[in-house]
Design an enzyme around this catalytic site. Structure first.
Site, short mmCIF file in Angstrom:
data_model
loop_
_atom_site.label_atom_id
_atom_site.label_comp_id
_atom_site.label_asym_id
_atom_site.label_seq_id
_atom_site.Cartn_x
_atom_site.Cartn_y
_atom_site.Cartn_z
N ASP A 155 -11.61 -15.05 -7.12
CA ASP A 155 -12.61 -14.36 -5.97
C ASP A 155 -12.42 -13.27 -5.28
OD1 ASP A 155 -12.82 -15.49 -3.44
OD2 ASP A 155 -11.47 -16.24 -2.37
N LYS A 200 -8.40 -12.05 -4.99
CA LYS A 200 -7.68 -13.56 -4.96
C LYS A 200 -7.57 -13.70 -7.16
CE LYS A 200 -9.34 -14.24 -1.84
NZ LYS A 200 -9.84 -13.43 -1.10
N TYR A 234 -28.04 -27.82 1.68
CA TYR A 234 -28.68 -26.37 2.63
C TYR A 234 -30.03 -26.43 2.74
CZ TYR A 234 -26.12 -22.24 4.61
OH TYR A 234 -25.63 -20.76 5.38
N ALA A 264 -20.99 -17.83 -2.55
CA ALA A 264 -20.32 -18.16 -3.44
C ALA A 264 -18.98 -19.07 -3.51
CB ALA A 264 -20.64 -17.52 -4.91
N ASP A 265 -18.45 -18.15 -2.51
CA ASP A 265 -17.23 -18.26 -2.57
C ASP A 265 -16.83 -19.53 -1.60
OD1 ASP A 265 -18.41 -17.04 -0.40
OD2 ASP A 265 -17.01 -16.17 0.91
#
Length: 247
Positions: A6, A13, A95, A103-104
């Protein structure tokens, strides 16, 4: 073994996953020198004794293409970078333009749905704070993006002449400027969370929905959230791990 990444604006991370368990997790800073780091410098952030067993690498990246290229160079292999799509792993993306969802956030929604399997508020408190609504059918109905707590404080210090940059403490009724700034940022974030949760609860016919909270600022927010709360170390990594198992 699967390596999940991430890549955020402040930290990268990572987690090593085997089956349904995390074998190891960690983080390192997303610094300006990351893109020029040597392979050895990048590899030093990951457990070298386990990397040989990695068969697949998945990631999300909001830190830019240079960071993605540096990560792949350091790993010596390509990464399957997740992009938002209209549907994935039981989650439907409502959306207006599904591909524009970060993307996160998409990975965090997949992780939240896999863990909760019900309506929930998905909170990621990092450089930015995102507050996303997931309905009881796995539909992402929309959400908010706010400056994170540190960004709120630093924006006041940077754009005003006499407000101090030093952090203060949370107070319901602050009586000094540092506390007023820190408490204001926290109150603003908590207020946005509360409003979004009230809307989710109103639209949910089943059990009282939960809030799933992750991110570096989760520790500051959690004591003040008077909502059904579930702490998760990293929802985006959970989403990537579930995607790997499902595909």
């Amino acid at each position: 073994m699967i390596l999940c990444l991430d890549c955020g604006n402040t930290r990268i991370k990572w987690g090593l996953r085997e089956g349904s368990d995390w074998c190891a997790r960690g983080a390192f800073a997303t610094t300006a020198t990351l893109t020029t780091a040597t392979v050895a410098e990048l590899a030093a952030h990951l457990p070298a004794d386990r990397m040989a067993a990695v068969t697949r690498v998945l990631g999300v990246n909001v830190a830019g293409p240079a960071v993605a290229a540096a990560i792949e160079r350091g790993l010596g292999r390509s990464v399957q970078w997740l992009q938002a799509s209209p549907h994935c792993c039981g989650v439907t993306n409502h959306y207006e333009q599904p591909a524009q969802l970060g993307a996160d956030r998409w990975a965090a929604l997949i992780g939240a749905w896999h863990l909760q399997q019900d309506a929930c508020l998905v909170l990621s408190a990092g450089t930015a704070t995102t507050i996303d609504v997931l309905d009881a059918g796995g539909g992402f109905q929309g959400g908010l993006i706010l400056p994170g707590l540190d960004l709120m404080r630093s924006a006041l210090a940077r754009n005003t002449a006499q407000l101090p940059p030093q952090p203060g403490h949370y107070r319901m009724l602050p009586r000094n400027t540092q506390d007023a700034i820190s408490s204001g940022a926290l109150h603003a974030t908590l207020g946005a969370i509360g409003r979004m949760y009230a809307h989710l609860a109103q639209m949910t016919a089943g059990p009282v929905p939960a809030c799933l909270l992750s991110g570096g600022a989760a520790e500051a927010l959690a004591p003040h959230l008077e909502l059904p709360l579930r702490r998760v170390d990293n929802l985006a990594l959970e989403g990537l791990a579930h995607l790997a198992l499902a595909s």
